[in-house]
Structures are given as structure tokens and as C-alpha cells.
Motif scaffolding. Structure first.
Motif, PDB file in Angstrom:
ATOM      1  N   PRO A  47       0.806  -1.227   0.000  1.00 39.11           N
ATOM      2  CA  PRO A  47       0.000   0.000   0.000  1.00 39.11           C
ATOM      3  C   PRO A  47       0.836   1.272   0.000  1.00 39.11           C
ATOM      4  CG  PRO A  47      -0.945  -1.604   1.505  1.00 39.11           C
ATOM      5  CD  PRO A  47       0.367  -2.175   1.045  1.00 39.11           C
ATOM      6  N   ASP A  48       1.948   1.276   0.732  1.00 41.15           N
ATOM      7  CA  ASP A  48       2.773   2.484   0.789  1.00 41.15           C
ATOM      8  C   ASP A  48       3.469   2.760  -0.541  1.00 41.15           C
ATOM      9  OD1 ASP A  48       2.143   3.213   3.368  1.00 41.15           O
ATOM     10  OD2 ASP A  48       3.822   2.137   4.267  1.00 41.15           O
ATOM     11  N   VAL A  49       3.747   1.714  -1.304  1.00 46.23           N
ATOM     12  CA  VAL A  49       4.328   1.915  -2.633  1.00 46.23           C
ATOM     13  C   VAL A  49       3.262   2.438  -3.577  1.00 46.23           C
ATOM     14  CG1 VAL A  49       5.457   0.797  -4.594  1.00 46.23           C
ATOM     15  CG2 VAL A  49       6.106   0.165  -2.262  1.00 46.23           C
ATOM     16  N   ALA A  50       2.069   1.860  -3.497  1.00 46.94           N
ATOM     17  CA  ALA A  50       0.964   2.313  -4.348  1.00 46.94           C
ATOM     18  C   ALA A  50       0.586   3.757  -4.068  1.00 46.94           C
ATOM     19  CB  ALA A  50      -0.238   1.400  -4.149  1.00 46.94           C
ATOM     20  N   ALA A  51       0.761   4.199  -2.814  1.00 44.84           N
ATOM     21  CA  ALA A  51       0.356   5.550  -2.432  1.00 44.84           C
ATOM     22  C   ALA A  51       1.459   6.587  -2.621  1.00 44.84           C
ATOM     23  CB  ALA A  51      -0.102   5.561  -0.967  1.00 44.84           C
ATOM     24  N   ALA A  52       2.682   6.156  -2.862  1.00 45.76           N
ATOM     25  CA  ALA A  52       3.801   7.091  -2.976  1.00 45.76           C
ATOM     26  C   ALA A  52       3.635   7.991  -4.199  1.00 45.76           C
ATOM     27  CB  ALA A  52       5.115   6.324  -3.071  1.00 45.76           C
ATOM     28  N   ASP A  53       4.104   9.220  -4.071  1.00 43.43           N
ATOM     29  CA  ASP A  53       4.040  10.141  -5.201  1.00 43.43           C
ATOM     30  C   ASP A  53       4.900   9.656  -6.357  1.00 43.43           C
ATOM     31  OD1 ASP A  53       2.417  12.335  -3.991  1.00 43.43           O
ATOM     32  OD2 ASP A  53       4.106  12.404  -2.597  1.00 43.43           O
ATOM     33  N   LEU A  54       6.076   9.135  -6.020  1.00 44.79           N
ATOM     34  CA  LEU A  54       7.006   8.629  -7.024  1.00 44.79           C
ATOM     35  C   LEU A  54       7.565   7.280  -6.580  1.00 44.79           C
ATOM     36  CD1 LEU A  54       9.099  11.862  -7.735  1.00 44.79           C
ATOM     37  CD2 LEU A  54       7.307  10.904  -9.205  1.00 44.79           C
ATOM     38  N   VAL A  55       7.909   6.454  -7.551  1.00 41.19           N
ATOM     39  CA  VAL A  55       8.651   5.219  -7.296  1.00 41.19           C
ATOM     40  C   VAL A  55       9.986   5.364  -8.013  1.00 41.19           C
ATOM     41  CG1 VAL A  55       8.722   2.716  -7.568  1.00 41.19           C
ATOM     42  CG2 VAL A  55       6.534   3.860  -7.151  1.00 41.19           C
ATOM     43  N   VAL A  56      11.056   5.518  -7.248  1.00 46.95           N
ATOM     44  CA  VAL A  56      12.391   5.641  -7.826  1.00 46.95           C
ATOM     45  C   VAL A  56      13.069   4.277  -7.770  1.00 46.95           C
ATOM     46  CG1 VAL A  56      14.659   6.709  -7.632  1.00 46.95           C
ATOM     47  CG2 VAL A  56      12.605   8.073  -7.184  1.00 46.95           C
ATOM     48  N   ILE A  57      13.544   3.814  -8.920  1.00 46.73           N
ATOM     49  CA  ILE A  57      14.233   2.524  -8.998  1.00 46.73           C
ATOM     50  C   ILE A  57      15.691   2.800  -9.324  1.00 46.73           C
ATOM     51  CG2 ILE A  57      14.283   0.246 -10.047  1.00 46.73           C
ATOM     52  CD1 ILE A  57      11.341   0.614 -10.759  1.00 46.73           C
ATOM     53  N   CYS A  58      16.560   2.521  -8.359  1.00 46.04           N
ATOM     54  CA  CYS A  58      17.973   2.912  -8.442  1.00 46.04           C
ATOM     55  C   CYS A  58      18.835   1.910  -9.205  1.00 46.04           C
ATOM     56  CB  CYS A  58      18.540   3.117  -7.040  1.00 46.04           C
ATOM     57  SG  CYS A  58      17.935   4.572  -6.204  1.00 46.04           S
ATOM     58  N   GLY A  59      18.353   1.483 -10.365  1.00 41.48           N
ATOM     59  CA  GLY A  59      19.184   0.705 -11.258  1.00 41.48           C
ATOM     60  C   GLY A  59      19.184  -0.788 -11.060  1.00 41.48           C
ATOM     61  N   ASP A  60      19.812  -1.468 -12.013  1.00 38.09           N
ATOM     62  CA  ASP A  60      19.854  -2.925 -12.120  1.00 38.09           C
ATOM     63  C   ASP A  60      18.442  -3.513 -12.131  1.00 38.09           C
ATOM     64  OD1 ASP A  60      22.553  -2.753 -12.356  1.00 38.09           O
ATOM     65  OD2 ASP A  60      23.023  -4.108 -10.720  1.00 38.09           O
ATOM     66  N   LEU A  61      17.664  -3.017 -13.076  1.00 39.35           N
ATOM     67  CA  LEU A  61      16.345  -3.557 -13.333  1.00 39.35           C
ATOM     68  C   LEU A  61      16.471  -4.960 -13.919  1.00 39.35           C
ATOM     69  CD1 LEU A  61      15.055  -0.475 -15.380  1.00 39.35           C
ATOM     70  CD2 LEU A  61      15.176  -0.693 -12.897  1.00 39.35           C
ATOM     71  N   THR A  62      17.495  -5.151 -14.724  1.00 34.74           N
ATOM     72  CA  THR A  62      17.674  -6.357 -15.492  1.00 34.74           C
ATOM     73  C   THR A  62      18.751  -7.252 -14.880  1.00 34.74           C
ATOM     74  OG1 THR A  62      18.045  -7.211 -17.730  1.00 34.74           O
ATOM     75  CG2 THR A  62      19.330  -5.279 -17.075  1.00 34.74           C
ATOM     76  N   TRP A  63      19.240  -8.169 -15.690  1.00 38.89           N
ATOM     77  CA  TRP A  63      20.267  -9.150 -15.300  1.00 38.89           C
ATOM     78  C   TRP A  63      19.704 -10.159 -14.307  1.00 38.89           C
ATOM     79  CZ3 TRP A  63      23.682  -8.156 -18.875  1.00 38.89           C
ATOM     80  CH2 TRP A  63      24.780  -9.006 -18.995  1.00 38.89           C
ATOM     81  N   ALA A  76       4.099  -0.013 -17.024  1.00 37.22           N
ATOM     82  CA  ALA A  76       2.719   0.075 -16.540  1.00 37.22           C
ATOM     83  C   ALA A  76       2.565   1.074 -15.398  1.00 37.22           C
ATOM     84  CB  ALA A  76       2.233  -1.302 -16.099  1.00 37.22           C
ATOM     85  N   LEU A  77       3.642   1.405 -14.704  1.00 36.53           N
ATOM     86  CA  LEU A  77       3.583   2.379 -13.612  1.00 36.53           C
ATOM     87  C   LEU A  77       3.451   3.806 -14.139  1.00 36.53           C
ATOM     88  CD1 LEU A  77       6.372   0.981 -11.242  1.00 36.53           C
ATOM     89  CD2 LEU A  77       3.892   0.882 -10.866  1.00 36.53           C
ATOM     90  N   GLY A  78       3.753   4.010 -15.398  1.00 36.06           N
ATOM     91  CA  GLY A  78       3.621   5.335 -15.985  1.00 36.06           C
ATOM     92  C   GLY A  78       4.648   6.317 -15.466  1.00 36.06           C
ATOM     93  N   GLU A  79       4.253   7.577 -15.392  1.00 32.26           N
ATOM     94  CA  GLU A  79       5.188   8.644 -15.028  1.00 32.26           C
ATOM     95  C   GLU A  79       5.581   8.626 -13.561  1.00 32.26           C
ATOM     96  OE1 GLU A  79       3.573  12.326 -16.306  1.00 32.26           O
ATOM     97  OE2 GLU A  79       3.800  11.876 -18.450  1.00 32.26           O
ATOM     98  N   ARG A  80       4.891   7.836 -12.735  1.00 30.22           N
ATOM     99  CA  ARG A  80       5.289   7.719 -11.324  1.00 30.22           C
ATOM    100  C   ARG A  80       6.639   7.039 -11.178  1.00 30.22           C
ATOM    101  NH1 ARG A  80       2.532   4.064  -8.485  1.00 30.22           N
ATOM    102  NH2 ARG A  80       3.235   4.927  -6.513  1.00 30.22           N
ATOM    103  N   ALA A  81       7.023   6.218 -12.137  1.00 26.02           N
ATOM    104  CA  ALA A  81       8.264   5.453 -12.041  1.00 26.02           C
ATOM    105  C   ALA A  81       9.417   6.235 -12.652  1.00 26.02           C
ATOM    106  CB  ALA A  81       8.114   4.109 -12.728  1.00 26.02           C
ATOM    107  N   LEU A  82      10.447   6.466 -11.853  1.00 26.61           N
ATOM    108  CA  LEU A  82      11.670   7.115 -12.311  1.00 26.61           C
ATOM    109  C   LEU A  82      12.801   6.107 -12.154  1.00 26.61           C
ATOM    110  CD1 LEU A  82      11.271  10.583 -10.547  1.00 26.61           C
ATOM    111  CD2 LEU A  82      10.552   9.948 -12.862  1.00 26.61           C
ATOM    112  N   CYS A  83      13.351   5.664 -13.275  1.00 21.86           N
ATOM    113  CA  CYS A  83      14.362   4.611 -13.252  1.00 21.86           C
ATOM    114  C   CYS A  83      15.733   5.173 -13.589  1.00 21.86           C
ATOM    115  CB  CYS A  83      14.007   3.513 -14.246  1.00 21.86           C
ATOM    116  SG  CYS A  83      12.452   2.681 -13.903  1.00 21.86           S
ATOM    117  N   LEU A  84      16.748   4.635 -12.933  1.00 16.95           N
ATOM    118  CA  LEU A  84      18.124   5.041 -13.155  1.00 16.95           C
ATOM    119  C   LEU A  84      18.923   3.893 -13.745  1.00 16.95           C
ATOM    120  CD1 LEU A  84      18.682   6.957  -9.811  1.00 16.95           C
ATOM    121  CD2 LEU A  84      18.250   7.930 -12.073  1.00 16.95           C
ATOM    122  N   ARG A  85      20.033   4.232 -14.348  1.00 18.51           N
ATOM    123  CA  ARG A  85      20.900   3.243 -14.975  1.00 18.51           C
ATOM    124  C   ARG A  85      21.814   2.584 -13.953  1.00 18.51           C
ATOM    125  NH1 ARG A  85      25.392   6.000 -17.805  1.00 18.51           N
ATOM    126  NH2 ARG A  85      26.711   5.219 -16.122  1.00 18.51           N
TER     127      ARG A  85
END
Length: 270
Positions: A47-63, A76-85
Motif C-alpha cells: 500500500p505504501d508503494v501504491a500511495a507514494a508520489d514517485l517510485v524511484v528505482i535505483c538501477g539494475d532492473l535487469t540481469w 505500466a507504472l507510468g510517469e510515477r516510475a523514475l528509473c536510473l541506470r
């Protein structure tokens, strides 16, 4: 190994300074998903992730075993998701765009499990970003360190090195990933936070635990339980060439103290 001995992997050519966001009340911070879909979905369902203004993912999405599925859930998260390399994202993008050649069968296998759109997505990920968060002020996010995506920041990083790696940032809080270790400490006058790894954590807790953090107005280190058996089964079904090593890390994670000692000796690890 020191900075002078290695090639640093900082912002891409022409990338410019980190983009700034906010102010916002709350940010859910995830890192090092490593294409572990059961863990990723469990954290996203919090719930706290769903309610957060932004979801920042600090890299290593893959591998990991399901990189395409990971990419699709991020989109699918749209503009709420900010991903880094992360360094793994950089490797996958370089191989996927023929900028480098795969060194192992698993590297080729992983890259082949990305769609062209996913490779393009990884290739365009920014190196860092800054979010103004209520109660914390400007928070700088990156994968490894503000100077390279493969520099390790740990709970044992000496204040002298931390001061050097953070010297150029305009923030009082630095959030990093890469070490797969969850921590929150003050060093060299700054707050150093790592949310831990969602998909491949190093910890002493029960197998099937994903690590993340919630920022605003303070820092709350969080964990989420997930079905580790499902994660292992999915890796087998996907045909991961290194499934035994992957499953071993999920079910018998390395001890954090050993990881800190090794990381502080190596400093830079791809």
C-alpha cells in the motif's frame, strides 16, 4: 583499487546535470530488482508503494531471469516510475545495441530476453536524479555512486572516500544501490541510504524477503515477503544458464559483513 585505476561510468555523453523533481511528500525507493518478478510484484503491491508520489528505482532492473516482464511492469507504472541506470542495465544495453560483445553464454541469453523496446529503454536511462522530498530536502539518487555506476557504497565506506564520491552533489541525502545491502547511516556530514535489493538481497533474514525504503518525511527501511520458491521455479522455466547460482543466492544469501569487507577492498565492481 582506486578511482585512478579504473574507467568510471558516470553520466552518458551529453546527459547534463541530474534532472530535478518535486517537492513531493513521499517516495518509494527500490533498487536491484534483477528481473525477479515475484519479489518485484510483491513490493509494488505494498500500500505504501501504491500511495507514494514517485517510485524511484535505483538501477539494475535487469540481469535476471525475466527482464522483459520487469520492463513491462515498470512501463505500466507510468510517469510515477523514475528509473536510473545501473551497471547491469548498462551492460545489457551495450550488448543489445552491439556496442560490446557478450563475454558469456548467460550474457547473450539475458540480452536476448529483452525486446528492442526494452533495450532502447535501458539505453536511455539517466545516471542520476534529485527529488525534493518533504522533511528531507533535496535527495540525490544514483546506482553505484555519484561518480560511477559500479562504485560500491556500503555501511563500512570510510568517511574520506564518501566525502570524495559525494563532493559534487547538491543534497544532504544520498541514496545508492549496487551493494545489495540495506542501511541508513550518517557519514561525512551526509545521510547515506541504501534501500537494499528487491530481487537479490544480501542479508541474514529469511529467504523470500525483498528490501526497499520509503522516504518522506524521514527514512523508513522496509521489507516485503514473497514466494521465493516461485522465483526459483520461474528461473528454471526461463532456462537461466546460471540458475543454480541464482537460486543459491536467493535461498542462502551471502553474509552482509563478508560483502562489506569484500566491497571495501574492491571499491569498483561491475
Amino acid at each position: 583499487m582506486t578511482e585512478a585505476d579504473v574507467e568510471l561510468h558516470g553520466p552518458a555523453r551529453g546527459e547534463g546535470p541530474p534532472r530535478r523533481y518535486g517537492p513531493v511528500a513521499g517516495v518509494a525507493v527500490l533498487s536491484d530488482v534483477h528481473a525477479n518478478i515475484p519479489a518485484f510484484e510483491a513490493v509494488l503491491a505494498e500500500p505504501d508503494v501504491a500511495a507514494a508520489d514517485l517510485v524511484v528505482i535505483c538501477g539494475d532492473l535487469t540481469w535476471g531471469p525475466e527482464p522483459q516482464e520487469t520492463y513491462e511492469r515498470i512501463v505500466a507504472l507510468g510517469e510515477r516510475a523514475l528509473c536510473l541506470r545501473g551497471n547491469a542495465d548498462r551492460y545489457a544495453a551495450q550488448i543489445g545495441t552491439a556496442a560490446r560483445v557478450a563475454d558469456t553464454p548467460r550474457q547473450s541469453w539475458i540480452v536476448a530476453r529483452h525486446s528492442p523496446e526494452a533495450i532502447t529503454f535501458l539505453d536511455r536511462l539517466p545516471f542520476g536524479l534529485v527529488v525534493e522530498i518533504e522533511g528531507l530536502g533535496p535527495v540525490h539518487f544514483c546506482h553505484g555512486s555519484p561518480r560511477s555506476d559500479h562504485e560500491l557504497v556500503t555501511p563500512g565506506t570510510p568517511s574520506e572516500r564518501f566525502a570524495e564520491l559525494s563532493a559534487a552533489i547538491d543534497a544532504r541525502v544520498l541514496v545508492t544501490g549496487h551493494s545489495h545491502l540495506q542501511f541508513d547511516r550518517t557519514v561525512a556530514g551526509l545521510r547515506s541510504v541504501n534501500p537494499g535489493s528487491v530481487g537479490l538481497p544480501y542479508h541474514t533474514g529469511e529467504p523470500g524477503t525483498a528490501y526497499w525504503a520509503l522516504l518522506g518525511p524521514g527514512v523508513r527501511l522496509r521489507t516485503t515477503r514473497y514466494d521465493v520458491g516461485d522465483a526459483v521455479a520461474r528461473a528454471h522455466r526461463a532456462g537461466d544458464p546460471e540458475v543454480d547460482r541464482y537460486a543459491g543466492t536467493l535461498t542462502n544469501a551471502p553474509d552482509p559483513e563478508r560483502i562489506v569487507a569484500e566491497a571495501e577492498e574492491l571499491i569498483f565492481v561491475n
